[in-house]
Design an enzyme around this catalytic site. Structure first.
Site, PDB file in Angstrom:
ATOM      1  N   TYR A 103      14.470  10.245  -8.557  1.00  0.00           N
ATOM      2  CA  TYR A 103      13.775   9.161  -9.249  1.00  0.00           C
ATOM      3  C   TYR A 103      12.271   9.292  -9.099  1.00  0.00           C
ATOM      4  CZ  TYR A 103      12.787   6.641  -4.864  1.00  0.00           C
ATOM      5  OH  TYR A 103      12.316   6.280  -3.629  1.00  0.00           O
ATOM      6  N   LYS A 118      12.502  13.572  -4.008  1.00  0.00           N
ATOM      7  CA  LYS A 118      12.559  12.111  -4.193  1.00  0.00           C
ATOM      8  C   LYS A 118      13.966  11.741  -4.657  1.00  0.00           C
ATOM      9  CE  LYS A 118       9.567   8.309  -5.668  1.00  0.00           C
ATOM     10  NZ  LYS A 118       9.547   7.591  -4.399  1.00  0.00           N
ATOM     11  N   GLU A 177       6.340   9.463   8.294  1.00  0.00           N
ATOM     12  CA  GLU A 177       5.811   8.546   7.275  1.00  0.00           C
ATOM     13  C   GLU A 177       6.508   7.204   7.490  1.00  0.00           C
ATOM     14  OE1 GLU A 177       7.038   9.664   3.282  1.00  0.00           O
ATOM     15  OE2 GLU A 177       8.819  10.650   4.049  1.00  0.00           O
ATOM     16  N   LEU A 203       7.853  12.782   2.092  1.00  0.00           N
ATOM     17  CA  LEU A 203       7.705  12.787   0.639  1.00  0.00           C
ATOM     18  C   LEU A 203       6.219  12.991   0.335  1.00  0.00           C
ATOM     19  CD1 LEU A 203       9.178  12.225  -2.134  1.00  0.00           C
ATOM     20  CD2 LEU A 203       8.030  10.021  -2.025  1.00  0.00           C
TER      21      LEU A 203
HETATM   22  N1  PDD Z   1       8.372   4.983  -2.664  1.00  0.00           N
HETATM   23  N2  PDD Z   1       7.282   8.035   1.227  1.00  0.00           N
HETATM   24  C1  PDD Z   1       8.450   7.519   0.827  1.00  0.00           C
HETATM   25  C2  PDD Z   1       9.646   7.730   1.674  1.00  0.00           C
HETATM   26  C3  PDD Z   1       8.516   6.793  -0.384  1.00  0.00           C
HETATM   27  O1  PDD Z   1       9.683   6.281  -0.798  1.00  0.00           O
HETATM   28  C4  PDD Z   1       7.336   6.594  -1.136  1.00  0.00           C
HETATM   29  C5  PDD Z   1       7.325   5.838  -2.440  1.00  0.00           C
HETATM   30  C6  PDD Z   1       6.133   7.146  -0.670  1.00  0.00           C
HETATM   31  C7  PDD Z   1       4.846   7.023  -1.424  1.00  0.00           C
HETATM   32  O2  PDD Z   1       4.860   7.823  -2.579  1.00  0.00           O
HETATM   33  P1  PDD Z   1       3.970   7.472  -3.854  1.00  0.00           P
HETATM   34  O3  PDD Z   1       2.564   7.349  -3.380  1.00  0.00           O
HETATM   35  O4  PDD Z   1       4.182   8.626  -4.754  1.00  0.00           O
HETATM   36  O5  PDD Z   1       4.488   6.183  -4.398  1.00  0.00           O
HETATM   37  C8  PDD Z   1       6.146   7.877   0.512  1.00  0.00           C
HETATM   38  C9  PDD Z   1       8.538   4.350  -3.959  1.00  0.00           C
HETATM   39  C10 PDD Z   1       7.368   3.540  -4.366  1.00  0.00           C
HETATM   40  C11 PDD Z   1       9.857   3.632  -4.001  1.00  0.00           C
HETATM   41  O6  PDD Z   1      10.810   4.173  -3.443  1.00  0.00           O
HETATM   42  O7  PDD Z   1       9.951   2.565  -4.616  1.00  0.00           O
END
Ligand code: PDD
Length: 289
Positions: free
Chosen positions: A33, A147, A181, A206
């Site tokens: 996703y 992801k 993270e 991620l």
């Molecule tokens: N999540 N790390 C993890 C485990 C994440 O699920 C996310 C984002 C991030 C930050 O990634 P980005 O800057 O590309 O949004 C880091 C999304 C927002 C979600 O699962 O809804």
């Protein structure tokens, strides 16, 4: 007005938006996703989001022949039908529908594609606050760069945070002792020499799009960013801490477990980077208009 979503080539009423029970996403979490931010009809960091989507699909060998451009057109059509200008996009692609069997289906199946929009307007005029986080063990699999929709460890971790009045959980790899993270965001600290520190890219985290953007912005503004693993003892010494994600931008963290950071105040560097990120978003919007 009815909310409209996209399911496998069709624009449908959200309440009728279904996938089949034999979908491998439903049965095996066999899918990927993206979550993307659109403000004023402009998608922020569109290219890196679609590049990460391509990476996730390739790593799981899910064949999807819809291009980033075509996804863009579908999202624009959803925007038109939903009459929205500011929103998040949730885009999910699973391997598709096949009788339940662990291995990949032998017949070529079409991936299932679902896209939904959720209205959301960033309000930069709102005063930011410092948030509380807790720490916990990172029990996820070894390919966090993908992801994947397989998010059970993230969900359990986030729930633990919420039940402890925290916004996030800072995940620690038990073997190495390194902070990776958070459950749905990346994690940064500002050390005593004003260096920004965050875990390097690779299989352990991620590769957050907001993370990369903020690192670039910080470096352009003469801040030093060190992408090297660090431990909880480094957080104890830290002057500031914050989390980043598409849905949050930058959220300052002023308390982790019982550890108060910067006397509970939001630090100057967190404020500065957040402001720079705001300008970056505003510039992207004005460049596209
Ligand atoms: N999540 N790390 C993890 C485990 C994440 O699920 C996310 C984002 C991030 C930050 O990634 P980005 O800057 O590309 O949004 C880091 C999304 C927002 C979600 O699962 O809804």
């Amino acid at each position: 007005m009815a909310r409209i979503s996209y399911v496998n080539g069709r624009f449908v009423n959200h309440r009728d938006a279904y996938v089949h029970i034999d979908d491998r996403g439903y049965q095996f979490a066999d899918g990927v996703y993206e979550v993307m931010l659109v403000q004023n009809c402009v998608m922020i960091d569109a290219d890196p989001h679609f590049q990460r989507l391509t990476h996730s699909l390739a790593e799981l060998r899910i064949e999807c022949d819809v291009s980033a451009r075509s996804f863009g057109l579908i999202i624009t059509e959803l925007q038109r039908r939903n009459k929205v200008t500011d929103y998040f996009v949730y885009l999910q692609i699973t391997r598709g529908v096949a009788p339940r069997n662990h291995q990949f289906p032998t017949e070529r199946i079409k991936p299932s594609i679902v896209i939904t929009l959720s209205p959301f307007k960033i309000d930069f005029s709102k005063e930011i606050i410092g948030y509380q986080a807790i720490t916990g063990e990172d029990i996820r699999w070894k390919r966090k760069d993908i992801k994947s929709i397989s998010l059970l460890p993230n969900i359990l971790a986030k729930q633990e945070a919420i039940e402890n009045d925290a916004i996030e959980i800072v995940l620690i790899d038990k073997e190495s002792g390194y902070i990776t993270e958070c459950s749905a965001s990346n994690f940064f600290i500002v050390d005593s020499s004003n260096n920004l520190r965050t875990h390097p890219l690779g299989h352990h985290i991620l590769g957050g799009i907001t993370r990369t953007t903020l690192i670039t912005i910080a470096r352009q503004n003469d801040l030093n960013v060190i992408e090297e693993p660090f431990k909880l003892e480094d957080v104890v010494e830290a002057k500031e801490a914050f989390i980043t994600s598409t849905t949050k931008g930058l959220y300052p963290i002023t308390k982790i477990d019982d550890m108060v950071i910067n006397h509970g105040e939001i630090g100057a560097i967190s404020r500065k980077i957040r402001k720079l990120y705001q300008q970056y978003i505003e510039e992207q919007i004005s460049n596209e208009l």
